[in-house]
Design a protein around this motif. Structure first.
Motif, PDB file in Angstrom:
ATOM      1  N   ILE A   1       0.844  -1.207   0.000  1.00  0.00           N
ATOM      2  CA  ILE A   1       0.000   0.000   0.000  1.00  0.00           C
ATOM      3  C   ILE A   1       0.871   1.246   0.000  1.00  0.00           C
ATOM      4  O   ILE A   1       0.658   2.181  -0.776  1.00  0.00           O
ATOM      5  CB  ILE A   1      -0.941   0.006   1.227  1.00  0.00           C
ATOM      6  CG1 ILE A   1      -1.994  -1.091   1.089  1.00  0.00           C
ATOM      7  CG2 ILE A   1      -1.598   1.374   1.389  1.00  0.00           C
ATOM      8  CD1 ILE A   1      -2.840  -1.291   2.330  1.00  0.00           C
ATOM      9  N   THR A   2       1.879   1.257   0.868  1.00  0.00           N
ATOM     10  CA  THR A   2       2.791   2.398   0.952  1.00  0.00           C
ATOM     11  C   THR A   2       3.508   2.636  -0.370  1.00  0.00           C
ATOM     12  O   THR A   2       3.694   3.778  -0.801  1.00  0.00           O
ATOM     13  CB  THR A   2       3.842   2.167   2.055  1.00  0.00           C
ATOM     14  OG1 THR A   2       3.183   1.829   3.278  1.00  0.00           O
ATOM     15  CG2 THR A   2       4.695   3.405   2.273  1.00  0.00           C
ATOM     16  N   SER A   3       3.892   1.557  -1.024  1.00  0.00           N
ATOM     17  CA  SER A   3       4.676   1.658  -2.258  1.00  0.00           C
ATOM     18  C   SER A   3       3.914   2.335  -3.397  1.00  0.00           C
ATOM     19  O   SER A   3       4.516   2.869  -4.328  1.00  0.00           O
ATOM     20  CB  SER A   3       5.116   0.264  -2.719  1.00  0.00           C
ATOM     21  OG  SER A   3       4.026  -0.475  -3.251  1.00  0.00           O
ATOM     22  N   LEU A   4       2.578   2.315  -3.341  1.00  0.00           N
ATOM     23  CA  LEU A   4       1.783   2.909  -4.411  1.00  0.00           C
ATOM     24  C   LEU A   4       2.031   4.411  -4.546  1.00  0.00           C
ATOM     25  O   LEU A   4       1.823   4.992  -5.617  1.00  0.00           O
ATOM     26  CB  LEU A   4       0.290   2.641  -4.163  1.00  0.00           C
ATOM     27  CG  LEU A   4      -0.136   1.171  -4.193  1.00  0.00           C
ATOM     28  CD1 LEU A   4      -1.620   1.046  -3.873  1.00  0.00           C
ATOM     29  CD2 LEU A   4       0.176   0.539  -5.547  1.00  0.00           C
ATOM     30  N   ALA A   5       2.475   5.044  -3.464  1.00  0.00           N
ATOM     31  CA  ALA A   5       2.740   6.487  -3.505  1.00  0.00           C
ATOM     32  C   ALA A   5       4.090   6.806  -4.120  1.00  0.00           C
ATOM     33  O   ALA A   5       4.314   7.911  -4.623  1.00  0.00           O
ATOM     34  CB  ALA A   5       2.673   7.058  -2.083  1.00  0.00           C
ATOM     35  N   HIS A   6       4.990   5.865  -4.078  1.00  0.00           N
ATOM     36  CA  HIS A   6       6.402   6.120  -4.387  1.00  0.00           C
ATOM     37  C   HIS A   6       6.655   6.534  -5.833  1.00  0.00           C
ATOM     38  O   HIS A   6       7.158   7.620  -6.103  1.00  0.00           O
ATOM     39  CB  HIS A   6       7.217   4.862  -4.042  1.00  0.00           C
ATOM     40  CG  HIS A   6       8.696   5.022  -4.204  1.00  0.00           C
ATOM     41  ND1 HIS A   6       9.583   4.797  -3.181  1.00  0.00           N
ATOM     42  CD2 HIS A   6       9.451   5.381  -5.270  1.00  0.00           C
ATOM     43  CE1 HIS A   6      10.809   5.017  -3.613  1.00  0.00           C
ATOM     44  NE2 HIS A   6      10.750   5.370  -4.891  1.00  0.00           N
TER      45      HIS A   6
END
Length: 386
Positions: free
Chosen positions: A102-107
């Motif tokens: 989930i966090t990686s989707l922003a990267h």
């Protein structure tokens, strides 16, 4: 030279994102212990994150192509905060993996869009340096964020590290709201225009250069804690301090890389790739001594991350009509490289002596160098230069 304050705000967001990406490397032994998995299995949390960036970034770009870029940056930081809060409360390895994805989707989208915005705010001859300034946040996260987060994780538990990262994300969110100006849309982007870039073979060559060239960094760095403990015989509580040395090297490498890219992009990449391959061989002997690794890890960060600005800038020069997708796809290539590197590193750690990582890792950069020569040859044949 002064840069717009908006670029510095983007750098703060990059700092927070960089911290959540890299801090887990210093905490792998702790996370593996708490979830009762091997260090190699814990390392797949890095692979999962990288794959999330690689796949999620381009999809988000296509779904939000008509969004105002400031609103998109705010949405991405919201996703980032949510993912890190979830990570801090992870009761199991599977939940932790989900929160990392989930966090990686922003990267990918954040760096892809942010680097374009940074370049658009300065004169053409300073664009690579402006991108490097934004990526300085990523570098600074290695100097300050990762060692601090590692120290916090080792003393107060790794969940506390992700709570702190969530707070930093909130600070970045507020900074973007206040300081990053609302972008004026002079020309509406379209999915069709962006997708046209996929027919450009120079794009795919550039992505291959990024993927393989940078993957060797993560093949080694993912398991840096294991190398320092098992090969260099450094005590675990000293790792966070060595990561500060690494971070200083990363930051200087980012600055040097930006200047080299402004000077001559392709020559800069050739020089960096060749130097990095040669340095890995030297590193095999340096890593046997804990004292020498103080210097060794510094130069590893400096040389390895000096290629980042050049690789990102090269992708933005491929197409003027589809800069967002090209730049984001390059972030995907970076993170596929990270995933490939972490996977190769995991195989080496599992089946070979840990020390051999420094001899296997550079083989990936050799492949990247081959693609670079092919890319340059194609550019010359088509009468294009970067």
């Amino acid at each position: 030279m002064k840069y717009p304050i908006a670029i510095w705000m983007l750098a703060i967001g990059a700092f927070a994102i960089g911290m959540t990406e890299f801090v887990i490397m210093g905490l792998l032994p702790n996370i593996a212990r708490d979830f009762d998995v091997t260090v190699s299995q814990a390392g797949q949390l890095i692979t999962g994150y990288a794959l999330g960036v690689a796949i999620g970034g381009p999809i988000i770009v296509m779904l939000t192509i008509k969004w105002n870029r400031k609103y998109l940056l705010l949405a991405l930081m919201g996703i980032f905060i949510l993912g890190n809060v979830a990570a801090s409360f992870s009761p199991s390895y599977g939940f932790m993996m989900t929160s990392r994805i989930i966090t990686s989707l922003a990267h990918g989208s954040f760096f892809g869009i942010g680097s374009i915005l940074a370049a658009s705010m300065v004169k053409p001859e300073r664009r690579a340096s402006a991108m490097a300034l934004m990526f300085m946040g990523l570098s600074m996260s290695n100097i300050l964020g990762v060692p601090f987060g590692t120290l916090i994780g080792q003393n107060f538990g790794w969940p506390m590290t992700f709570i702190i990262i969530s707070i930093l994300g909130a600070i970045a969110l507020i900074g973007i709201i206040i300081f990053v100006p609302m972008q004026k849309e002079t020309e509406k982007s379209s999915v069709l225009n962006e997708l046209k870039i996929l027919k450009e073979k120079r794009l795919w060559l550039t992505l291959a250069v990024t993927l393989f060239g940078f993957s060797s960094v993560f093949a080694y760095f993912t398991y840096i804690s294991t190398v320092l403990i098992d090969v260099s015989h450094v005590q675990e509580h000293l790792i966070s301090y060595l990561l500060i040395i690494f971070g200083i090297g990363v930051t200087l490498g980012n600055v040097v890389g930006g200047k080299l890219a402004d000077w001559d992009l392709n020559k800069a990449l050739k020089m960096i790739f060749i130097a990095f391959i040669a340095y890995f061989v030297l590193l095999y002997f340096i890593q046997m001594n804990g004292y020498l690794m103080v210097v060794g890890i510094f130069f590893f960060g400096l040389i390895g991350f000096s290629m980042s600005p050049s690789l990102q800038f090269k992708s933005t020069l491929i197409s003027k009509d589809a800069p967002t997708l090209a730049s984001t796809l390059n972030q995907s290539a970076f993170n596929l490289g990270n995933a490939l590197g972490a996977f190769i590193g995991g195989v080496v750690v599992t089946h070979l002596p840990v020390a051999s990582l420094s001899l296997v890792a550079p083989l990936l950069t050799v492949v990247g160098l081959i693609f670079l020569f092919i890319s340059i040859a194609v550019e010359k044949r088509e009468g294009m230069t970067t």
